[in-house]
Design an enzyme around this catalytic site. Structure first.
Site, PDB file in Angstrom:
ATOM      1  N   ASP A 367       0.817  -0.714   0.334  1.00 23.41           N
ATOM      2  CA  ASP A 367      -0.175   0.255   0.298  1.00 23.41           C
ATOM      3  C   ASP A 367       0.921   1.653  -0.163  1.00 23.41           C
ATOM      4  O   ASP A 367       1.820   1.103   0.585  1.00 23.41           O
ATOM      5  CB  ASP A 367      -0.636  -0.084   1.136  1.00 23.41           C
ATOM      6  N   GLU A 403       1.211  -0.627  -5.166  1.00 25.07           N
ATOM      7  CA  GLU A 403       1.055   0.418  -5.295  1.00 25.07           C
ATOM      8  C   GLU A 403       1.335   1.418  -5.352  1.00 25.07           C
ATOM      9  O   GLU A 403       1.842   2.452  -4.608  1.00 25.07           O
ATOM     10  CB  GLU A 403      -0.251   0.645  -4.642  1.00 25.07           C
TER      11      GLU A 403
END
Length: 723
Positions: A367, A403
């Protein structure tokens, strides 16, 4: 290090005997955490800036015994306690200067979680007791004891008898990722026993696995399963952090997803998680974890002191130069982990190794991954974190997916900039395909580039098409059903007056906002969904399907359902779109059956014959055709026998030829079958406009109508490779 000179927090019990020893044996500084050994447990916790440190043990009644750890070596406090076994609840208390302006936030009144704990029990109870500073005055340390307000770390039993099933180890080219939430996937599943729903055991149940196998995906990507803490403001609204992007423990499976914990077995989440992985591996499915190494649940400088802040604030967090009382925030969550500090790097790498070796997961999705590469502030492809990952013999072999963006920096969007080992969520693919299928003029060249693997992003650095993880919908945003049902977000249930969540949805409601009984609207939405799913599953790269999109799952227009642990996010197994599910299964099967859609190389130069681009008239695309504004239709030819890929055992992956006819106009378009390989006869295998429609055999020069905003896929006969 000598006996601690600063006393424990006021009002706390003085150090006394526990588990048979008031003074622990020296033990070892390695490994960090609580490690079972013959006759007891070794405790080791990093805290180089602390002046004193106590191990707090808790008995079954909750009574606390404090034991000073007097041995200190290379920044680590450690000791061995005979008689302490699995299930022992514990925590730490650290003393030292409280000087936020210097980056120091010690408070022995705060019970601290072990950063390396393998399991936790209990929940955070917010109040002034969990704050490191006096209520109303952040410059003064708090004297309020937090012991009744924080969870306990647990000494975990790591014994588990693994089956003999080897990890699936699918090639990237053969990977189809299914992004899913452990709880939401199983909470309403009728085939999962009620006591297992919403848990690791539920996901490992044969009924849940059966859906995954029937669908045909190769990997599940689980939303965060590390121990997490919901924010106080959510709890005050009667909500919670459902997604779990608020980590407090990077080695512990989240206790809220454990049937064993629910049944009164604290620590049972460890073995239960392993059993889930074992079951998924036995079914040939890989397990990828969404991990949040960019920030923690302690938030900004006014947040709670639960763990890292109270042990070594300046090592774990990036502090503002010139004002060490403030945090650098590239996450939007109040703090950013300090990936430039050896202690934090060790924590991250130790966690990744633990989950790959001890818990046997197959890879990770990171993330806000650029935050990990901000060793000196800017995104750096040769940062210490990337170097450590590439050199690690365990982590470097796992699937690594970034990401590739974070928050609020000049270089926050780093798509295409990650090192060769990495794969990336392709935001450009998502945006292009969403716009293309609502008939926006993105340019045929842009569509073709994304469809064929985004060579503009990856080929220059000699990465493969599989560097692109193709996505159209993910947990963060609309589901596929909502993407075709709403022009605008509808997040009122989140309690923020619909201000939260992105406004850049690139969605189209097909004429009516929200649910509709209008047959024409319903049919159009179904066609739009099929067109986008077909694009996703036939594009070069690694497709990622949002869990539930295959059955028409809706979140009622909520594009930021991070705080909705209820029917908004849970799968509604009683209301599946069976036609869409069948169509998606067929697409997955088509991709898995035909290696031409899973090319591991870019098709260019001498290999150009493997792919051809044609106008609807059947002529080869020219420079002027590519440059024509507003064009929304083209044909893609995929040659399955010209210089095919090879399998691991050296076999040529010879395939059928395919024509993919793409029409994003709002009206039907007539296509002429182009001249490709001599003598080919084409049959329709996919028609997103009308899946039941069949067409007669076609040859070069024949005409075929393609419905509005739809794809038709034609298949040609398999040819044997030439010598």
């Amino acid at each position: 290090m000598t006996q601690p000179t600063q006393p424990p927090a006021a009002g706390l019990p003085t150090p006394s005997a526990a588990a048979g020893s008031a003074s622990p044996l020296p033990g070892s500084p390695f490994p960090l955490g609580a490690t079972l050994r013959e006759g007891g447990t070794n405790f080791a916790v990093a805290g180089s800036a602390a002046e004193s440190l106590w191990l707090a043990l808790f008995d079954s009644s909750g009574a606390e015994t404090q034991i000073p750890l007097v041995d200190f070596d290379a920044g680590v406090w450690h000791g061995f306690l005979p008689g302490v076994g699995a299930g022992q609840a514990y925590g730490y208390r650290a003393s030292g200067p409280y000087d936020p302006g210097s980056g120091l936030r010690f408070s022995p009144a705060k019970l601290l979680l072990d950063p390396y704990a393998r399991a936790f029990t209990g929940a955070v109870k917010y109040g002034p007791e969990v704050l490191g500073y006096a209520p109303g005055d952040p410059a003064v340390p708090s004297a309020l004891d937090s012991v009744a307000h924080v969870p306990r770390s647990l000494v975990a039993d790591q014994n588990y008898s693994w089956s003999k099933s080897a990890p699936p180890a699918h090639r990237y080219a053969d990977t189809i990722i299914y992004e899913v939430h452990v709880k939401g996937f199983t909470m309403g599943h009728p085939g999962v026993p009620p006591e297992l729903r919403g848990t690791y055991a539920g996901l490992g149940h044969k009924a849940a696995i059966g859906h995954l196998l029937d669908l045909g995906v190769s990997a599940v990507e689980l939303l965060p399963v590390h121990e997490s803490v919901p924010e106080d403001f959510l709890l005050q609204r009667g909500l919670t952090n459902y997604w779990g992007y608020n980590t407090i423990g990077y080695f512990a499976p989240h206790q809220g997803y454990s049937a064993a914990v629910r049944a009164g077995q604290p620590g049972g989440q460890v073995g239960e998680f392993k059993a889930m992985v074992d079951a998924l591996h036995g079914a040939g499915l890989e397990v990828l974890l969404d991990v949040v190494f960019n920030h923690t649940a302690e938030g900004g400088p006014l947040g709670p002191t639960l763990c890292y802040r109270g042990l070594d604030n300046a090592a774990y967090y990036r502090l503002q130069p010139g004002d060490l009382g403030q945090y650098v925030d590239t996450t939007g969550c109040g703090n950013s982990l300090n990936a430039g500090d050896p202690l934090t790097l060790q924590l991250i790498m130790d966690s990744l190794r633990y989950w790959t070796t001890e818990m046997r997961v197959d890879g990770f999705r990171f993330d806000l991954a650029p935050t990990l590469a901000r060793q000196e502030g800017g995104f750096d492809q040769v940062s210490a974190f990337f170097d450590m990952v590439s050199q690690d013999p365990v982590v470097s072999r796992a699937k690594l997916i970034a990401e590739p963006w974070d928050v609020g920096q000049m270089d926050s969007y780093d798509l295409g900039r990650f090192p060769p080992l990495w794969r990336e969520w392709n935001g450009k693919y998502r945006d292009t395909m969403r716009d293309f299928w609502r008939s926006h003029d993105v340019g045929l060249g842009e569509f073709a580039t994304r469809f064929s693997g985004s060579s503009d992003l990856y080929a220059r650095s000699r990465r493969r098409p599989t560097a692109s993880v193709n996505l159209i919908t993910v947990h963060d945003g609309f589901t596929m059903r909502d993407l075709v049902s709403y022009d605008d977000k509808h997040n009122e249930a989140n309690g923020e007056s619909n201000r939260d969540g992105t406004d850049d949805n690139r969605s189209w409601n097909c004429g009516v906002e929200g649910p509709s009984d209008d047959a024409a609207v319903v049919v159009l939405r179904e066609r739009q969904s099929r067109a986008m799913l077909a694009t996703l599953l036939l594009s070069f790269g690694v497709p990622m399907l949002l869990g539930g999109d295959e059955m028409g799952r809706t979140q009622q227009g909520n594009n930021n359902a991070y705080c909705q642990d209820n029917e908004i996010t849970w799968f509604d197994w009683s209301n599946q779109d069976s036609d869409l599910l069948g169509f998606t299964k067929a697409l997955v099967d088509l991709r898995r059956s035909h290696p031409v859609f899973r090319r591991s190389r870019y098709l260019a130069g001498a290999e150009a014959a493997q792919v051809g681009w044609f106008t609807p008239a059947g002529t080869a695309m020219t420079g002027s055709d590519w440059a024509t504004n507003g064009s929304l239709a083209l044909a893609v030819y995929l040659d399955g026998s010209d210089d095919p890929d090879r399998s691991d055992d050296g076999r040529l992956l010879v395939d059928d030829d395919f024509l993919v006819l793409v029409n994003a106009w709002w009206e039907p378009a007539g296509f002429t079958v182009p001249a490709t390989r001599a003598g080919l006869t084409w049959q329709t295998c996919v028609d997103t406009y009308d899946p039941a429609r069949t067409a007669a055999a076609l040859q070069a020069g024949d005409s075929l109508p393609v419905g509005p905003r739809s794809i038709v896929v034609l298949i040609g006969p398999r040819l044997e490779p030439t010598a």
